[in-house]
Design an enzyme around this catalytic site. Structure first.
Site, short mmCIF file in Angstrom:
data_model
loop_
_atom_site.label_atom_id
_atom_site.label_comp_id
_atom_site.label_asym_id
_atom_site.label_seq_id
_atom_site.Cartn_x
_atom_site.Cartn_y
_atom_site.Cartn_z
N THR A 132 0.72 -1.17 -0.08
CA THR A 132 -0.06 -0.29 0.10
C THR A 132 0.76 1.04 -0.13
OG1 THR A 132 -1.61 1.24 1.36
CG2 THR A 132 -0.29 -0.24 2.53
N ASP A 133 0.28 2.45 -0.60
CA ASP A 133 0.88 3.61 -0.45
C ASP A 133 1.06 4.18 0.98
OD1 ASP A 133 -1.77 4.34 -0.43
OD2 ASP A 133 -1.66 5.93 -1.94
N GLU A 134 0.14 3.75 2.10
CA GLU A 134 0.12 4.36 3.35
C GLU A 134 1.53 4.03 3.98
OE1 GLU A 134 -3.41 3.83 5.48
OE2 GLU A 134 -4.43 3.11 3.73
N TYR A 158 -2.09 -0.28 10.95
CA TYR A 158 -2.21 -0.89 9.72
C TYR A 158 -1.02 -0.49 8.85
CZ TYR A 158 -3.42 -1.24 4.56
OH TYR A 158 -3.22 -1.54 3.23
N LYS A 162 2.19 -3.10 7.36
CA LYS A 162 2.57 -3.40 5.95
C LYS A 162 3.95 -2.85 5.68
CE LYS A 162 0.41 -4.77 3.20
NZ LYS A 162 0.10 -5.99 2.61
#
Length: 352
Positions: A132-134, A158, A162
């Site tokens: 993810t870009d998060e 989260y 990741k």
């Protein structure tokens, strides 16, 4: 064949359907069937001889390795993850278990399997990790989009979990030579998304005449990526990506959350008018969630330049398809919201 973990989830299920629509290569779907795992998403292929399902936790390393040695996949595509930020704030432990421990277990299973391969089989094998870009944190309004070299600054349990999994994948390539690929994508939307995410939640609430809750001031910006475009990007990275590399995947559609909600309301008003009036009347603002990142944006020039991938959908075309799908599948939404989809699993699969 290929292995897909988390194939009963939103992106994984769309990927399997997309893969089988365009390839004769078989797929093994490994999924633990947590709250968001819905085999009904794959009902159209459950009897397809190219498709097989194994209810299995990605943390069960030995069981995964046994399947790899039995079926000899050429690739493992790792979607399985706990992914909802709000849930990670309330219960971070499950995110560490699935996203960190699970990825570690899969890497070790893949390394043991790959180490036993020879010749062309060994050269062809890939471990593709979907992230993810998060992991990159939050951008200021005038900052350029995240590139593959942007430093990691995760801000939620989260995104931290990741980020940890991304680092493990990188380390297993550089230390052991495992041929890994990593993709970091922006916010996905499209058919079969669990209705606690923004777009399906807004559609469901608007159709029911319930409030449309918007965090904070609604100006948090995301880059919206149609799930079909994401599936195409993963196929392309698997086909031609360079082992050890990271590819950012974005939709080129930056938009504040409030504009996403207003767009959905306007589409619903057109496709299924509400006698009570425009659905924007239902919008309400609620307290922001802790640590809410202000803006995400993806710089996808690497995947475009090296692999020739670009998104096919604009936000306008993608959101139109998405709203139409939910209008045409209200029975699916009702079963997910009521929990009846789990009964569907028992009725249609587990008894066999």
């Amino acid at each position: 064949m290929i292995f897909v973990t988390g194939g009963a989830g939103f992106i994984g299920a769309n990927f399997i359907l997309d893969w089988l629509a365009g390839s004769d290569e078989p797929v093994l779907n490994i999924d633990r069937l947590t709250y968001a795992g819905n085999l009904e998403n794959l009902a159209s292929v459950e009897r397809d001889p190219r498709y097989r399902f194994e209810k299995l936790d990605v943390c069960e390393r030995d069981a995964v390795l046994a399947l790899m040695r039995e079926l000899r996949p050429r690739a493992l595509i790792h979607f399985a993850a706990e992914s909802h930020v709000d849930r990670s704030i309330l219960g971070p432990g499950e995110f560490v278990r699935t996203n960190v421990d699970g990825t570690f277990s899969l890497l070790e299973a893949a390394r043991a399997y790959w180490s036993g391969l020879e010749g062309a089989e060994r050269q062809a094998f890939r471990f593709l990790h979907v992230s993810t870009d998060e992991v990159y944190g939050s951008l200021e309004p005038d900052e350029p989009g995240f590139s593959e070299t942007t430093p990691y600054r995760p801000n939620s349990p989260y995104s931290a979990s990741k980020a940890a999994s991304d680092h493990l994948v990188r380390a297993w390539h550089h230390t052991y030579g495992l041929p890994t690929l990593t993709t970091n994508c922006s916010n996905n939307y499209g058919p079969c998304q669990f209705p606690e995410k923004l777009i399906p939640l807004i559609i469901a609430n608007a159709l029911a005449g319930r409030p449309l809750p918007i965090y904070g001031d609604g100006l948090n910006v995301r880059d919206w990526l149609y799930v079909g475009d994401h599936c195409a990007a993963i196929r392309r990275v698997l086909e031609a990506g360079r082992p050890g590399e990271v590819y950012n995947v974005g939709g080129n559609n930056e938009m504040p959350n409030i504009e996403v909600v207003r767009t959905v309301c306007r589409l619903l008003d057109t496709m299924r008018p509400d006698p009570a009036g425009p659905r924007e009347r239902l919008i309400g603002y609620v307290a922001d969630r802790p640590g809410h990142d202000r803006r995400y944006a993806i710089d996808a020039r690497k995947i475009a330049g090296e692999l020739g991938w670009r998104p096919a959908e604009t936000f306008e075309t993608g959101i139109g398809k998405t709203v139409r799908w939910y209008l045409d599948h209200q029975d699916w939404v009702a079963r997910v919201q009521s929990g009846a989809y789990r009964e569907w699993i028992a009725r249609n699969y587990e008894a066999r």
